[in-house]
Design a protein around this motif. Structure first.
Motif, short mmCIF file in Angstrom:
data_model
loop_
_atom_site.label_atom_id
_atom_site.label_comp_id
_atom_site.label_asym_id
_atom_site.label_seq_id
_atom_site.Cartn_x
_atom_site.Cartn_y
_atom_site.Cartn_z
N UNK A 24 22.74 60.47 -42.38
CA UNK A 24 23.21 61.75 -43.07
C UNK A 24 24.08 62.47 -42.30
N UNK A 25 23.91 62.56 -41.00
CA UNK A 25 24.99 63.41 -40.32
C UNK A 25 26.41 62.96 -40.44
N UNK A 26 26.48 61.58 -40.64
CA UNK A 26 27.77 60.93 -40.65
C UNK A 26 28.55 61.20 -42.32
N UNK A 27 27.77 61.21 -43.27
CA UNK A 27 28.11 61.33 -44.57
C UNK A 27 28.50 63.06 -44.52
N UNK A 28 27.48 63.70 -44.15
CA UNK A 28 28.07 65.29 -44.08
C UNK A 28 29.27 65.55 -43.27
N UNK A 29 29.47 64.91 -42.11
CA UNK A 29 30.72 65.33 -41.69
C UNK A 29 31.81 65.00 -42.17
N UNK A 30 31.74 63.73 -43.02
CA UNK A 30 32.82 63.35 -43.44
C UNK A 30 33.17 64.21 -44.86
N UNK A 31 32.18 64.48 -45.45
CA UNK A 31 32.23 65.36 -46.78
C UNK A 31 32.86 66.74 -46.14
N UNK A 32 32.35 67.37 -45.30
CA UNK A 32 32.85 68.66 -44.68
C UNK A 32 34.18 68.53 -44.30
N UNK A 33 34.74 67.44 -43.56
CA UNK A 33 36.03 67.61 -43.12
C UNK A 33 36.85 67.24 -44.21
N UNK A 34 36.59 66.56 -45.39
CA UNK A 34 37.47 66.50 -46.47
C UNK A 34 37.41 67.71 -47.30
N UNK A 35 36.52 68.37 -47.36
CA UNK A 35 36.60 69.95 -47.93
C UNK A 35 37.51 70.97 -47.08
#
Length: 97
Positions: A24-35
């Motif tokens: 969950x943390x990994x997915x959140x980090x990836x999405x936030x970085x892309x945003x």
């Protein structure tokens, strides 16, 4: 005395929960970085916007005071600071210099 099988089950459950939280943390980090990359690229000064975002995040984390009654607060804070650096590297990787 607690049964060894019960302890093994508890450890396995905790390991699974930990793995799920890490995912969950990994997915959140990836999405936030892309945003952040998308938003920052739209700025007139992308590098300046990235610097401001990262600096504000670091200051907020450094100001955070972990609850002394909860274990590992300092570990959490240090990992958060390390994560900000990782996000900064990923964010800047797509920005023009």
């Amino acid at each position: 005395m607690t049964d060894i099988n019960e302890l093994k089950q508890v450890v396995e459950r905790l390991e699974r929960e930990n793995a799920e939280l890490r995912g969950l943390s990994l997915a959140t980090g990836v999405i936030l970085t892309q945003l952040l990359q998308t938003i920052t690229l739209r700025e007139l000064s992308p590098q300046g916007a990235a610097t401001k975002t990262i600096t504000n995040a670091q200051k907020a984390i450094e100001a955070f005071e972990p609850d002394p009654n909860k274990p590992m607060g300092d570990v959490m804070k240090q990992r958060a600071l390390k994560a900000v650096k990782q996000y900064e590297d990923q964010l800047r990787s797509v920005l023009p210099v």
